[in-house]
Scaffold this motif. Sequence first.
Motif, mmCIF file in Angstrom:
data_model
loop_
_atom_site.group_PDB
_atom_site.id
_atom_site.type_symbol
_atom_site.label_atom_id
_atom_site.label_comp_id
_atom_site.label_asym_id
_atom_site.label_seq_id
_atom_site.Cartn_x
_atom_site.Cartn_y
_atom_site.Cartn_z
ATOM 1 N N HIS A 120 -11.696 74.617 48.326
ATOM 2 C CA HIS A 120 -10.994 73.373 48.224
ATOM 3 C C HIS A 120 -10.751 72.722 46.618
ATOM 4 C CE1 HIS A 120 -11.041 73.177 52.449
ATOM 5 N NE2 HIS A 120 -12.601 73.253 52.638
ATOM 6 N N TYR A 122 -11.550 70.606 43.887
ATOM 7 C CA TYR A 122 -12.084 69.590 43.754
ATOM 8 C C TYR A 122 -11.579 68.259 44.679
ATOM 9 C CZ TYR A 122 -13.587 71.203 39.217
ATOM 10 O OH TYR A 122 -14.187 71.902 38.270
ATOM 11 N N ASP A 123 -11.078 68.877 45.848
ATOM 12 C CA ASP A 123 -10.586 67.978 46.670
ATOM 13 C C ASP A 123 -11.838 67.612 47.879
ATOM 14 O OD1 ASP A 123 -9.404 66.302 48.760
ATOM 15 O OD2 ASP A 123 -8.002 67.961 49.507
ATOM 16 N N LYS A 124 -12.305 66.453 47.516
ATOM 17 C CA LYS A 124 -13.973 65.810 48.197
ATOM 18 C C LYS A 124 -13.321 65.502 49.466
ATOM 19 C CE LYS A 124 -15.988 64.223 44.382
ATOM 20 N NZ LYS A 124 -16.557 63.119 43.428
ATOM 21 N N SER A 125 -11.968 65.192 49.858
ATOM 22 C CA SER A 125 -11.647 64.671 51.066
ATOM 23 C C SER A 125 -11.488 66.064 52.082
ATOM 24 C CB SER A 125 -10.363 63.938 51.072
ATOM 25 O OG SER A 125 -9.092 64.370 50.701
ATOM 26 N N ALA A 126 -11.335 67.427 51.711
ATOM 27 C CA ALA A 126 -10.953 68.388 52.521
ATOM 28 C C ALA A 126 -12.114 68.641 53.592
ATOM 29 C CB ALA A 126 -10.914 69.695 51.697
ATOM 30 N N GLU A 257 -5.700 65.189 38.823
ATOM 31 C CA GLU A 257 -5.807 64.205 39.541
ATOM 32 C C GLU A 257 -4.798 64.038 40.776
ATOM 33 O OE1 GLU A 257 -7.035 62.294 35.581
ATOM 34 O OE2 GLU A 257 -5.561 63.911 36.409
ATOM 35 N N ASP A 259 -3.440 66.936 42.495
ATOM 36 C CA ASP A 259 -3.637 67.995 43.207
ATOM 37 C C ASP A 259 -5.125 68.503 42.970
ATOM 38 O OD1 ASP A 259 -2.874 70.254 44.732
ATOM 39 O OD2 ASP A 259 -1.574 71.304 43.229
ATOM 40 N N LYS A 260 -6.025 68.070 43.420
ATOM 41 C CA LYS A 260 -7.446 68.483 43.313
ATOM 42 C C LYS A 260 -7.827 69.458 44.050
ATOM 43 C CE LYS A 260 -8.662 63.483 42.169
ATOM 44 N NZ LYS A 260 -9.707 62.604 42.858
ATOM 45 N N GLY A 261 -6.842 70.061 45.026
ATOM 46 C CA GLY A 261 -7.109 71.217 45.865
ATOM 47 C C GLY A 261 -6.218 72.062 46.008
#
Length: 322
Positions: A120, A122-126, A257, A259-261
């Motif tokens: 993922h 840096y996508d913490k919401s994944a 920012e 496209d963190k994933g």
Amino acid sequence: MGAARAARALRAAPAGLLALTLLSGCGGGSAGGDAEPRLGAIEADPATAALSFPMDAYTDTEAERIRMGQVQEVLVARCMARYGFTYEAVKPAAAAVGAGAEDRHRYLFGLADPEFAAAHGYDKSAGGGTPPKPAAPQLSDSAYVVMNGEQRGVQGGKPLDAPTEEEAAQLDSGLTAAGQKVPAGGCGREGFRKLYAPTKDSVDLLFAFGLSSEAHERSKQDSRVVKALAKWSACMDKSGYGGIDTPYDVVEKLGLESDKGGPKAVTAAKADVACKREVNLVGIWAAVEKAYQERLVDEHAETLALYEKQREARFRLAASLV
């Protein structure tokens, strides 16, 4: 942050003033002085889920925070009922944790999980998804007054309030409903005060959090962390990511920012975590952080003992209501 937690934060805002006062004395001249603390064992590449710090004992888990949110909503509903209003409490979102133990410190030192980084970036919401935000209860003008302690649409100023329920009981809001005085700050604030600040000696809800934050700020200035960060930065430079001083700067410095994933983020995240492991950044930083927390726990032992006593009282109240 779920809607209920956000509502609680808004209702709790005035109480944060005490936390600022309490923490103003947490800087470097207290017991222990400016000398860097001795470190205990330094683990090699510890998983963040396995990290344990002294302040954890004074900090609610996600499940406990959700439960306290439910209790606060029950207290608000009971207050509204005194004035003849039925208040349908906002239900907090379920804890976003899996079958394993909650990872309280997942991002304390930046991204550190190689599997998550590879999947993922840096996508913490994944993974968990974001639950839909519950709709706020619709209130009539009269119910609004009871909930908020002010008339709807009032411009400027703040409704009368007090830091604790004991002090609020001595105030006159100047508002009435159903032949009774409306509590200072309305039922929203009364629900918070009854749970978190019932008496004048109530320790501010943010006190323990503030000490944790203070320890983290001190750790960032510690020479052993500074040295480890310099090594991590040099490793990132060799990996093609120059000019990044701390793990907190990666996303911004690399323009991730939006496209963190995405593929670019995943590649950078994998290098980031690999460099942390190469220099044992998490192991060193965790040992330093723990040492500063231990120092602050010693410095504020009396207040923390009172804080823990009051926290246990909250849990007993929760058991009687929810």
